[in-house]
Write a protein that holds these residues in place. Structure first.
Motif, PDB file in Angstrom:
ATOM      1  N   PHE A   1      15.031   7.439   9.637  1.00 42.79           N
ATOM      2  CA  PHE A   1      15.922   6.420   9.102  1.00 42.79           C
ATOM      3  C   PHE A   1      16.917   5.961  10.156  1.00 42.79           C
ATOM      4  O   PHE A   1      17.207   4.755  10.293  1.00 42.79           O
ATOM      5  N   ALA A   2      17.439   6.904  10.936  1.00 43.02           N
ATOM      6  CA  ALA A   2      18.395   6.556  11.985  1.00 43.02           C
ATOM      7  C   ALA A   2      17.730   5.685  13.058  1.00 43.02           C
ATOM      8  O   ALA A   2      18.316   4.716  13.559  1.00 43.02           O
ATOM      9  N   PHE A   3      16.512   6.032  13.399  1.00 42.13           N
ATOM     10  CA  PHE A   3      15.795   5.259  14.411  1.00 42.13           C
ATOM     11  C   PHE A   3      15.524   3.832  13.910  1.00 42.13           C
ATOM     12  O   PHE A   3      15.681   2.856  14.651  1.00 42.13           O
ATOM     13  N   VAL A   4      15.124   3.722  12.633  1.00 42.47           N
ATOM     14  CA  VAL A   4      14.876   2.406  12.061  1.00 42.47           C
ATOM     15  C   VAL A   4      16.160   1.588  12.031  1.00 42.47           C
ATOM     16  O   VAL A   4      16.177   0.387  12.351  1.00 42.47           O
ATOM     17  N   LEU A   5      17.279   2.227  11.618  1.00 46.48           N
ATOM     18  CA  LEU A   5      18.559   1.545  11.578  1.00 46.48           C
ATOM     19  C   LEU A   5      18.969   1.085  12.975  1.00 46.48           C
ATOM     20  O   LEU A   5      19.492  -0.033  13.154  1.00 46.48           O
TER      21      LEU A   5
ATOM     22  N   LEU B   1      17.508   9.998  20.193  1.00 43.60           N
ATOM     23  CA  LEU B   1      16.684  10.195  18.991  1.00 43.60           C
ATOM     24  C   LEU B   1      15.258  10.581  19.357  1.00 43.60           C
ATOM     25  O   LEU B   1      14.637  11.420  18.697  1.00 43.60           O
ATOM     26  N   LEU B   2      14.715   9.977  20.406  1.00 40.30           N
ATOM     27  CA  LEU B   2      13.358  10.326  20.823  1.00 40.30           C
ATOM     28  C   LEU B   2      13.271  11.772  21.286  1.00 40.30           C
ATOM     29  O   LEU B   2      12.268  12.469  21.022  1.00 40.30           O
ATOM     30  N   ALA B   3      14.266  12.210  22.005  1.00 34.65           N
ATOM     31  CA  ALA B   3      14.262  13.611  22.458  1.00 34.65           C
ATOM     32  C   ALA B   3      14.272  14.565  21.261  1.00 34.65           C
ATOM     33  O   ALA B   3      13.513  15.542  21.207  1.00 34.65           O
ATOM     34  N   GLY B   4      15.160  14.251  20.269  1.00 37.62           N
ATOM     35  CA  GLY B   4      15.178  15.101  19.078  1.00 37.62           C
ATOM     36  C   GLY B   4      13.876  15.010  18.308  1.00 37.62           C
ATOM     37  O   GLY B   4      13.358  16.021  17.797  1.00 37.62           O
TER      38      GLY B   4
ATOM     39  N   ALA C   1      10.938  14.373  19.535  1.00 35.49           N
ATOM     40  CA  ALA C   1       9.879  15.069  20.264  1.00 35.49           C
ATOM     41  C   ALA C   1       9.909  16.566  19.961  1.00 35.49           C
ATOM     42  O   ALA C   1       8.845  17.192  19.766  1.00 35.49           O
ATOM     43  N   TRP C   2      11.096  17.131  19.897  1.00 41.59           N
ATOM     44  CA  TRP C   2      11.173  18.583  19.613  1.00 41.59           C
ATOM     45  C   TRP C   2      10.680  18.875  18.206  1.00 41.59           C
ATOM     46  O   TRP C   2       9.907  19.821  17.987  1.00 41.59           O
ATOM     47  N   VAL C   3      11.118  18.063  17.234  1.00 43.10           N
ATOM     48  CA  VAL C   3      10.677  18.264  15.850  1.00 43.10           C
ATOM     49  C   VAL C   3       9.172  18.055  15.724  1.00 43.10           C
ATOM     50  O   VAL C   3       8.469  18.810  15.033  1.00 43.10           O
ATOM     51  N   THR C   4       8.662  17.027  16.412  1.00 41.41           N
ATOM     52  CA  THR C   4       7.223  16.739  16.339  1.00 41.41           C
ATOM     53  C   THR C   4       6.407  17.888  16.908  1.00 41.41           C
ATOM     54  O   THR C   4       5.343  18.237  16.373  1.00 41.41           O
ATOM     55  N   ARG C   5       6.875  18.449  17.984  1.00 43.33           N
ATOM     56  CA  ARG C   5       6.138  19.559  18.583  1.00 43.33           C
ATOM     57  C   ARG C   5       6.052  20.748  17.636  1.00 43.33           C
ATOM     58  O   ARG C   5       5.005  21.383  17.510  1.00 43.33           O
ATOM     59  N   GLN C   6       7.168  21.035  16.965  1.00 45.24           N
ATOM     60  CA  GLN C   6       7.171  22.196  16.090  1.00 45.24           C
ATOM     61  C   GLN C   6       6.377  21.986  14.798  1.00 45.24           C
ATOM     62  O   GLN C   6       5.718  22.899  14.314  1.00 45.24           O
ATOM     63  N   SER C   7       6.477  20.763  14.234  1.00 42.97           N
ATOM     64  CA  SER C   7       5.870  20.548  12.916  1.00 42.97           C
ATOM     65  C   SER C   7       4.535  19.805  12.967  1.00 42.97           C
ATOM     66  O   SER C   7       3.855  19.712  11.942  1.00 42.97           O
ATOM     67  N   LEU C   8       4.153  19.273  14.152  1.00 43.28           N
ATOM     68  CA  LEU C   8       2.933  18.467  14.177  1.00 43.28           C
ATOM     69  C   LEU C   8       1.973  18.899  15.275  1.00 43.28           C
ATOM     70  O   LEU C   8       0.788  19.131  15.005  1.00 43.28           O
TER      71      LEU C   8
END
Length: 630
Positions: free
Chosen positions: A3-7, A179-182, A184-191
């Motif tokens: 949502f933050a990225f879209v905003l 936001l991309l850095a954050g 990327a970390w979330v994506t690595r852990q959950s995806l």
């Protein structure tokens, strides 16, 4: 985070749109401010023009009004003329430097306008006119410099807005990178880690390992995807067993299908090779029963005058057909067959009305396909069996192809039969024309000679009568020779070309000798004219018929036979100075000379023209195209 990225993106896009819109407005204002300099130069040029011109005065008024209107809009905001009949709205500026510069322009404009009025009111010859012009140019230079200052200030203000927009975009870029850095970390852990595990499972499935279950830990979505993979593993395992079972029977089905296609090809070649309609119909029904293993097959053709199908031929037991026609009614099987694009399968339980021509014994399993030719229905091909569920979906495709092939073969047979009838009729017409031009004319001449012999004998002129009899004998021998030549032409399949001019000259000599007529032969052809034999034949016949008509009916003292060769056409002229006739009236009963000559002209793609005036003479002109052999 999403949502933050879209905003952030929406805000960046909004800022960009604002900057683009602002730049468009600033560009418009700068353009208008720059146009003021051109208007100043125009007004100076028009004021310096010594000729009294109404158009120049109108241009001066338009230029002053446009300058005044634009300056007012720049000072206080409002609309001004941008293009002819196109007004634009200018927002009021809050920049104090620009406002100060515009006030300077206003003061100079007032002075400039007053000077223009003075110059326009002063005659060119008046003392002080040159000084007024110099003053006007001085003020125009000051006013132009001030308008340039205004343009530069507007450009500086636009550049400042652009720098502000750039700084805003840099800020957006910084936050986006965070936001991309954050993300990327979330994506690595959950995806990415669960996807790597799914990749390993996919590799196992690719290696044909269908026994190891797929179990991946992670978010809810990854767990559902893992379950889907495991379901796919189970489906592949089941499909593997089905493929093994299908492979055991596939070779047998392919072999059977190949045999059917080969048989269909043989049948198609055999059907289309026949040209007799009845043979085609019989062959179609026989091959249909043989190829589809049916007990009965029959072919019906559509009646052009009534809505019914008529039985033409059938193959099978005699008791299979209970009638020879079936009426096409709405909402029954017959109409379904006619309107269908492929074969229709029926049984005793699915469509009891069946095909009315079939006896009930053979309706237990039957199917029919429409015969189509040029997108039109011409009939139907049916096959029946005493066994139930005899025909499959593959049988319908086979019957449809047979029906299409039969329709083409039937249409070919009809065209061949029609061509034979036309060829026979043309041959009959040609032979009739040959008989009219050959034997008919010879018999007429022999009758005339016989009358002369009788008259001479009655007057005691035996010697003259004997001479006429010798001429009669010679004519009979020539007629016999012509008949033999005609027979040889009919028997000869490869006639040899001959010179048409030489043949026409022989005709002229022959008629001159036989009828004591003055026939003047003219030929404008230098080289031999070797037309095709059928062309030579028709031209010679036309020439003979025209000469005979002239000698018999016109009684001329002079006849011209002329042949002319051009680049792409030939022309034959037969002209006499006889009594002529009315060419607009139809030929008398029993006289077919002109009609036959016109028919001969059409056979060589030519045209026959008859020109005749009473007591003046007649002209017959045959024109026909030249061929590559000429």
């Amino acid at each position: 985070m999403f949502f933050a990225f879209v905003l952030l993106v929406l805000t960046s896009v909004g800022a960009t749109f604002w900057g683009v819109k602002t730049q468009q407005k600033d560009a418009l204002i700068i353009n208008l401010a720059g146009r003021q300099r051109m208007l100043i130069q125009l007004m100076v040029r028009l004021a310096s023009d010594e000729s009294e011109n109404g158009a120049a005065s109108a241009m001066m008024v338009d230029a002053e009004n446009t300058f005044e209107q634009t300056l007012t809009a720049l000072e206080h905001g409002g609309s001004t003329l941008y293009l002819p009949d196109n007004f634009v709205l200018i927002p009021e500026t809050n920049n104090p430097e620009i406002l100060e510069a515009l006030r300077d322009v206003r003061q100079s404009w007032d002075k400039f306008r007053t000077t223009i009025d003075t110059v326009e009111a002063m005659p060119a010859a008046e003392i002080g006119y040159s000084a007024a012009i110099e003053e006007l140019e001085t003020q125009s230079t000051i006013l132009a410099r001030q308008t340039d200052t205004v343009v530069q200030l507007y450009e500086a203000d636009s550049t400042a807005k652009l720098n502000l927009l750039r700084n805003i975009q840099l800020g957006f870029l910084f936050f986006a990178l965070m936001l991309l850095a954050g993300g990327a970390w979330v994506t690595r852990q959950s995806l990415l880690k669960p996807l790597a595990e799914l990749g390993v499972a996919a590799a196992q499935l690719g290696g044909n390992d269908l026994e190891t279950p797929v179990q991946v830990q992670g978010p809810e979505e990854m767990q559902k995807l893992s379950q889907s993979f495991d379901g796919m593993r189970l489906g592949l395992k089941s499909a593997q067993w089905e493929l093994i079972d299908l492979n055991n029977t596939l070779e047998k089905r392919v072999f059977q299908r190949t045999r059917e296609l080969e048989a269909l090809n043989v049948v198609s070649q055999e059907i289309t090779s026949r040209l007799d309609i009845q043979q085609v119909l019989s062959s179609v029904t026989g091959k249909t029963s043989e190829l589809l293993n049916g007990d009965i097959s029959f072919l019906c053709l559509l009646d052009a005058s009534e809505p019914l199908l008529k039985l033409q031929t059938f193959s099978g037991a005699r008791d299979a057909a209970v009638g020879d026609t079936t009426i096409i009614k709405k909402h029954d099987l017959t109409e379904t067959i006619i309107n269908s694009s492929k074969a229709v399968v029926c049984g005793i339980d699915t469509c009891r009305e069946g095909c009315a021509i079939l006896s009930e014994k053979y309706r237990r399993s039957h199917m029919a396909a429409p015969l189509r030719s040029n997108d039109q229905i011409i009939g139907a091909l049916c096959v029946g069996s005493t066994s139930t569920q005899k025909f499959s979906d593959e049988s319908t495709d086979l019957l449809t192809k047979l029906a299409n092939t039969a329709a083409i073969a039937l249409e070919n047979a009809r065209l061949y039969e029609q061509a034979e009838r036309i060829a026979t009729l043309e041959e009959r017409r040609r032979i009739a024309a040959d008989m009219h031009d050959g034997l008919g004319q010879t018999f007429s001449y022999l009758g005339l000679m016989t009358d002369q012999v009788v008259e001479l004998l009655s007057n005691g002129k035996n010697q003259a009568a004997l001479e006429r009899l010798h001429l009669t004998r010679e004519t009979i021998e020539k007629a016999t020779g012509n008949v033999r030549k005609a027979i040889n032409r009919l028997m000869d399949e490869n006639p040899i070309n001959s010179d048409l001019c030489g043949q026409l000259q022989d005709v002229a000599k022959e008629f001159s000798a036989q009828h004591d007529a003055i026939i003047e032969w003219r030929c404008d052809v230098v080289s031999p004219c070797n037309c095709p034999p059928h062309v030579n034949e028709q031209v010679i016949h036309v020439a003979r018929e025209a000469l005979t008509n002239a000698i018999t009916h016109a009684h001329p003292t002079r006849i011209i036979l002329q042949f002319t060769k051009r680049d792409h056409a030939h022309e034959l002229l037969v002209a006499d100075n006889g009594k002529g006739f009315d060419s607009s009236q139809p030929s008398p009963n029993g006289h077919f000379g002109l009609q036959i000559m016109k028919a001969r002209a059409m056979q060589i793609d030519g045209r026959l023209e008859v020109k005749s005036v009473s007591e003046t003479g007649t002209q017959i002109v045959l024109s026909f195209p030249s061929s590559s052999k000429d």
